[in-house]
Design an enzyme around this catalytic site. Sequence first.
Site, PDB file in Angstrom:
ATOM      1  N   CYS A  84       0.874  -1.176   0.000  1.00 56.83           N
ATOM      2  CA  CYS A  84       0.000   0.000   0.000  1.00 56.83           C
ATOM      3  C   CYS A  84       0.911   1.225   0.000  1.00 56.83           C
ATOM      4  O   CYS A  84       2.112   1.097  -0.220  1.00 56.83           O
ATOM      5  CB  CYS A  84      -0.977  -0.013   1.170  1.00 56.83           C
ATOM      6  SG  CYS A  84      -0.222   0.133   2.776  1.00 56.83           S
ATOM      7  N   CYS A 127      -3.473   3.455  -5.507  1.00 53.45           N
ATOM      8  CA  CYS A 127      -2.566   2.354  -5.194  1.00 53.45           C
ATOM      9  C   CYS A 127      -1.285   2.489  -5.992  1.00 53.45           C
ATOM     10  O   CYS A 127      -1.320   2.846  -7.171  1.00 53.45           O
ATOM     11  CB  CYS A 127      -3.211   1.017  -5.553  1.00 53.45           C
ATOM     12  SG  CYS A 127      -4.156   0.309  -4.222  1.00 53.45           S
ATOM     13  N   CYS A 177      -4.779  -1.104  -0.997  1.00 53.98           N
ATOM     14  CA  CYS A 177      -5.308   0.250  -0.889  1.00 53.98           C
ATOM     15  C   CYS A 177      -6.812   0.230  -1.143  1.00 53.98           C
ATOM     16  O   CYS A 177      -7.304  -0.546  -1.954  1.00 53.98           O
ATOM     17  CB  CYS A 177      -4.645   1.161  -1.911  1.00 53.98           C
ATOM     18  SG  CYS A 177      -2.862   1.196  -1.765  1.00 53.98           S
TER      19      CYS A 177
END
Length: 157
Positions: free
Chosen positions: A7, A87, A79
């Site tokens: 992430c 992301c 994400c």
Amino acid sequence: MNVLFLCTGNSCRSVLSEGVFNHLAPAGWRAISAGSQPVGALHPRAVALLARKGISTEGYHSKSWNDLPVTPDIVITVCGSAAGETCPAYLGQVLRAHWGVDDPSHVVGTEEEIEAAFEHAYRIIRARIEAFLALPQGLDKHQLKQELDRIGGLSVS
């Protein structure tokens, strides 16, 4: 098998994913987590939640995807879509999947509401990892990609 949970900040969802995966995975399988812009510290609520679940975070730290100790075989971005998150795109020659989870660290509310958001993110991550680990062995890359994408759509109530 090395799985990278990726992430942006590498403090919460990717760390939850790393911890749960390593806790449940068979011998020879390993998860690591990283971020494209690591915040430099693990979120204390994520660490506390994992500890309550009996999952160790010993040796975990917020790190950049440029500092990985191994080359991943699979990269799973976690994400979410809340707050317009973008992301990071890992560009290595790996199998990629997206398992979006909204960031519980952005929840504003009572202590109970914030804890509930962390618990919900944990339950989603755990359900997806359990589904991944339950896949039959011997899937080819195309089949594995299809299954990982399907798993990314799993939700919990």
